[in-house]
Design an enzyme around this catalytic site. Sequence first.
Site, PDB file in Angstrom:
ATOM      1  N   GLU A  94      45.435  12.880 -81.057  1.00 33.15           N
ATOM      2  CA  GLU A  94      46.417  12.007 -81.515  1.00 33.15           C
ATOM      3  C   GLU A  94      47.086  11.294 -80.019  1.00 33.15           C
ATOM      4  OE1 GLU A  94      48.937  14.789 -83.233  1.00 33.15           O
ATOM      5  OE2 GLU A  94      48.648  14.385 -85.131  1.00 33.15           O
ATOM      6  N   GLU A 125      33.417  32.353 -82.041  1.00 30.41           N
ATOM      7  CA  GLU A 125      34.452  32.804 -80.967  1.00 30.41           C
ATOM      8  C   GLU A 125      33.858  33.875 -80.126  1.00 30.41           C
ATOM      9  OE1 GLU A 125      37.458  36.006 -82.737  1.00 30.41           O
ATOM     10  OE2 GLU A 125      37.509  34.251 -83.877  1.00 30.41           O
TER      11      GLU A 125
END
Length: 310
Positions: A94, A125
């Site tokens: 963004e 992870e």
Amino acid sequence: MPNDDRLTELLDELSRLDTEASTTERGDLDLLGSVELVRAMSAEDRRVPEAVADRAEEIAAAVDGITARFRRGGRLIYIGAGTAGRVGVLDASECPPTFGTDPSMVVGLIAGGETAIRSAVENAEDDQDAAELSLRDLALTADDTVVGISASGRTPYVVGGLRFARGIGALTVAIASNAHSAIGAEADIAIEVVTGPEFISGSTRLKSGTAQKLVVNMLTTLSMIKLGKTYRGVMVDLLATNEKLRARSIRTVMQLAGVEAEEAAVALSAASGSVKLALLMLATGAQADAAASALESADGILREAIIALS
């Protein structure tokens, strides 16, 4: 499946995390009506902004460090897994349309790669070396900042990435939802926003995810303010990449320069679409070349460029 010793170790670790805790208060959630559920969840969510505000000093230190490195040409790189990784990727994506930044300035890395943005990638992870490999691919330097995000504060992918980044000399920041976190111990700045047990036990996309989003909003927004990407609380370095943003550019110039739409559009055209440059030209009467030179001398800070040309 972990062996018995590792399983015992993991169960012990999880038992000590606030984000994994359960509360007897919510044992009847499935019996509540929808309005009661909304109110109960909202009551939990209201705790998040206060918990973030409690970490104001650590967040401010991170903003100052990030800004200083941006000024040296450094980058901000988020690393995380699952929800935490997606929060970083979202914030990075963004920045270009909001602040007119190059896409390489703020980068989001997620365990498991692009696939993990939309789908779970099993065991990604737990790969402590994967983040290091990705950071090496980015040619990480001491001028960069690496922000590791993990609700539990113990994600191996994030621990490994921060450890490598710190060894390189990059600024390292940890965002966790538990105190005394493993990632906090690996970072120069630990932002540990303790939000307590989740509305649904262990669902860290809830309060923890909200806290992460609030913190990363601050890291980029406040550093961009310090870099002169805003003026009088308005975005002035946005990229007009669609019809809505082109209209917003005209509206921004109208609002800040006190002119009508036609004059704003003419100024934007003369400024090659740059809101900041158009505003400087309107405020000082300078031509595009002189205004652009003044902006460059002022490190892109419109207020200082206006003073210099006035």
